[in-house]
Design an enzyme around this catalytic site. Structure first.
Site, PDB file in Angstrom:
ATOM      1  N   ARG A 155     -12.082   0.352  -6.861  1.00 41.94           N
ATOM      2  CA  ARG A 155     -11.798   0.186  -5.426  1.00 41.94           C
ATOM      3  C   ARG A 155     -11.302   1.511  -4.841  1.00 41.94           C
ATOM      4  NH1 ARG A 155      -7.995  -1.682  -1.405  1.00 41.94           N
ATOM      5  NH2 ARG A 155      -9.057  -3.170  -0.060  1.00 41.94           N
ATOM      6  N   CYS A 192       0.821  -1.212   0.000  1.00 42.54           N
ATOM      7  CA  CYS A 192       0.000   0.000   0.000  1.00 42.54           C
ATOM      8  C   CYS A 192       0.851   1.256   0.000  1.00 42.54           C
ATOM      9  CB  CYS A 192      -0.853   0.073   1.261  1.00 42.54           C
ATOM     10  SG  CYS A 192      -1.962  -1.283   1.424  1.00 42.54           S
TER      11      CYS A 192
HETATM   12  P1  XMP Z   1      -0.972  -7.319   3.306  1.00 43.85           P
HETATM   13  O1  XMP Z   1      -0.196  -6.513   4.322  1.00 43.85           O
HETATM   14  O2  XMP Z   1      -1.462  -8.602   3.872  1.00 43.85           O
HETATM   15  O3  XMP Z   1      -2.250  -6.409   2.955  1.00 43.85           O
HETATM   16  O4  XMP Z   1      -0.189  -7.503   2.065  1.00 43.85           O
HETATM   17  C1  XMP Z   1      -3.269  -6.830   2.077  1.00 43.85           C
HETATM   18  C2  XMP Z   1      -4.366  -5.777   2.053  1.00 43.85           C
HETATM   19  O5  XMP Z   1      -3.895  -4.554   1.481  1.00 43.85           O
HETATM   20  C3  XMP Z   1      -4.989  -3.822   0.920  1.00 43.85           C
HETATM   21  N1  XMP Z   1      -4.602  -3.410  -0.427  1.00 43.85           N
HETATM   22  C4  XMP Z   1      -4.177  -2.168  -0.746  1.00 43.85           C
HETATM   23  N2  XMP Z   1      -4.100  -1.049  -0.012  1.00 43.85           N
HETATM   24  N3  XMP Z   1      -3.207   0.088  -1.875  1.00 43.85           N
HETATM   25  C5  XMP Z   1      -3.623   0.097  -0.595  1.00 43.85           C
HETATM   26  O6  XMP Z   1      -3.555   1.150   0.060  1.00 43.85           O
HETATM   27  C6  XMP Z   1      -3.256  -1.007  -2.681  1.00 43.85           C
HETATM   28  O7  XMP Z   1      -2.865  -0.980  -3.836  1.00 43.85           O
HETATM   29  C7  XMP Z   1      -3.786  -2.198  -2.083  1.00 43.85           C
HETATM   30  N4  XMP Z   1      -4.020  -3.443  -2.575  1.00 43.85           N
HETATM   31  C8  XMP Z   1      -4.519  -4.153  -1.531  1.00 43.85           C
HETATM   32  C9  XMP Z   1      -6.179  -4.753   0.907  1.00 43.85           C
HETATM   33  O8  XMP Z   1      -7.042  -4.347   1.949  1.00 43.85           O
HETATM   34  C10 XMP Z   1      -5.536  -6.111   1.155  1.00 43.85           C
HETATM   35  O9  XMP Z   1      -6.436  -7.046   1.730  1.00 43.85           O
END
Ligand code: XMP
Length: 496
Positions: free
Chosen positions: A406, A311
């Site tokens: 999203r 993120c």
């Molecule tokens: P982890 O830490 O397990 O997190 O890799 C997965 C979660 O991250 C969110 N997600 C995003 N958040 N930009 C964001 O700010 C992104 O591009 C993005 N893609 C995923 C999502 O909630 C996921 O379950």
């Protein structure tokens, strides 16, 4: 009137790294703790873990592996609604009691058509018109044919015909069907409506019986099919949800970066009004956001703004909430509605912290992206290390493939790279082998934590757990090993 600083800067926010669970008196053997949890009031998990709705994390293969071990995968929505529904159907068909709507062909189909299905399923029910509840006329298994002339040879020459099949009737219980399988020593019982119409209602497969023995801890619905969830956005959610529900989805996630917004609330209300399905709403990070989604009808609320490994929301927009504090605030606001802590899980200890704070489950992306079952591409570096790609759904690549909504950005189908503002990156994580081995370590860490805290169940752990806040910036340093690693531990990768 509160001072400006008190109004403007709300309070201290803590990440998982800033807190540690306090060890308590315990009589618990960690091996005996029970980690079953409620995802919603209706859906039980055997382990408190969901996989993220991301296109480098969750498709049918990972969702199947996770459900076999007791968790639940959320199929991403960077596919057409039809393709996403097919991924759901693959999970539902994988291990079933009654397989409703199995893949079928007609006697006039060719062996080449059959081979495509036989790659996944050993037996194909043959119906007169080829439809999944047409009149049953036979069964074709992969052992029934060779490929003399696959494009012209038709199935009717090779199939076992109706009179030689193991048939039973609608209304039979799963136990009775299993008994028929045992007695007949055949691979399938075919369930029809009656002898006159012979309409195919479902099938029961021997292979599924075997799988039931192999995976006693799997997460299943009342028909003994693996459970699975799927994501929808705020645009085409209604049609998509309709197809997903038809395919048998257990829970729908209204998946956005900012759940505390009008169109998410409206989508949840609308879905609850039109369908009888469990809904998870998200993501939020505040009391007000949690309450709004619950009021709209959410059966569980997903928490996390910016903690994910890929993120950049907090960097690009400056918006976010340290995850441990966000989980705690939302748990307090949610009452008896479950909270899912989404993102920021780096080690098994973070799962324990999230659950100890009161979450009912965690959602994991990055820690699963390197498993064999994740769909990301394998990348081999010049020095022969093996990685798998892992990208944020807010990365340019993923948004161009459909996830822009999203982040409330461009309409899918009109991609324009210059008009997208990325909130995630495209990266890679080390390839780490089968999901099951990795899960064993993650759940092992959680069970050890529950042992340290003297808690037998998740419910008890949520109530009993207390935390110590470390001096800012010091906890992480003291907690990590501080020597060069000679041999990797399975739950502590060297890259950290
Ligand atoms: P982890 O830490 O397990 O997190 O890799 C997965 C979660 O991250 C969110 N997600 C995003 N958040 N930009 C964001 O700010 C992104 O591009 C993005 N893609 C995923 C999502 O909630 C996921 O379950």
């Amino acid at each position: 009137m509160a001072k400006l600083i008190e109004r403007k800067i709300e309070k201290l926010g803590l990440t998982y790294d800033d807190i540690l669970l306090r060890a308590e008196y315990s009589e618990m053997d960690p091996a005996k703790v029970n980690v079953a949890s409620n995802l919603t009031k209706k859906i039980k998990l055997k382990i408190p873990i969901l996989s993220a709705a991301m296109d480098t994390v969750t498709e049918a293969k990972l969702a199947i592996a996770l459900a076999l071990d007791g968790g639940l995968g959320i199929i991403h929505k960077n596919y057409s609604a039809e393709r996403q529904a097919e991924e759901v159907a693959l999970v539902k068909r994988f291990e079933s009691g009654f397989v409703e709507k199995p893949l079928t062909l007609s006697p006039a189909n060719t062996l080449r058509d059959a081979r495509e299905i036989n790659k996944k399923y050993s037996g194909i029910p043959i119906t007169k018109d080829g439809s999944s509840n047409g009149r049953l006329v036979g069964l074709l298994t992969s052992k029934d044919y060779y490929f003399d002339d696959p494009d012209t040879d038709t199935i009717d020459k090779y199939m076992t015909t109706f009179d030689d099949l193991v048939i039973d009737y609608e209304g039979i219980t799963l136990e009775q069907a299993n008994q028929r399988l045992k007695e007949s020593k055949k691979g399938k019982v075919l369930i029809i409506d009656n002898d006159k119409d012979r309409r195919l209602m479902s099938i029961v497969c021997r292979r599924d019986l075997e799988k039931n023995y192999d995976y006693p801890n799997s997460c299943k619905d009342e028909n003994k099919r693996l459970r699975v969830g799927a994501a929808v956005g705020v645009r085409d959610y209604k049609d998509r949800a309709g197809l997903l529900i038809k395919a048998g989805v257990d829970v729908i996630v209204v998946d956005t970066a900012h759940g505390h917004s009008k169109n998410v609330i409206d989508a949840i209300k609308d879905l609850k009004k039109n369908f009888d399905i469990n809904i998870i709403g998200g993501n939020v990070a505040t009391k007000d956001g949690t309450e709004a989604l619950i009021e709209a009808g959410a059966d569980a609320v997903k928490v996390g703004i910016g903690p994910g490994a890929i993120c950049t929301t907090r960097i690009v927009t400056g918006v976010g909430s340290p995850q441990a504090s966000a989980v705690l605030e939302c748990v307090e606001a949610a009452g008896d509605i479950p909270i899912i802590a989404d993102g920021g899980i780096k080690y098994s200890g973070d799962i324990a912290k999230a659950i100890g704070l009161g979450a009912n489950a965690v959602m994991i992306g990055g820690l699963f992206a390197g498993t064999n079952e994740a769909p990301g591409e394998t990348v081999i570096t010049e020095d022969h290390r093996v990685y798998k790609s892992y990208r944020g759904m807010g990365s340019i690549g993923a948004m161009m493939d459909g996830s822009a909504d999203r982040y409330f950005q461009t309409i899918p189908g009109e991609p324009n790279v210059k008009k997208l503002v990325a909130e995630g990156i495209e990266g890679m994580v080390p390839a780490i082998g089968p999901l099951a081995d990795h899960l064993y370590q993650l759940i092992g860490g959680l069970k050890q934590a529950m042992g340290y805290c003297g808690a037998k169940t998740i419910d008890e752990f949520q109530k009993k757990a207390t935390f110590i806040q470390a001096m800012p910036g010091t906890a992480s340093h003291e907690s990590h090993p501080r020597v060069d690693i000679l041999k990797d531990a399975p739950n502590y990768p060297r890259r950290t």
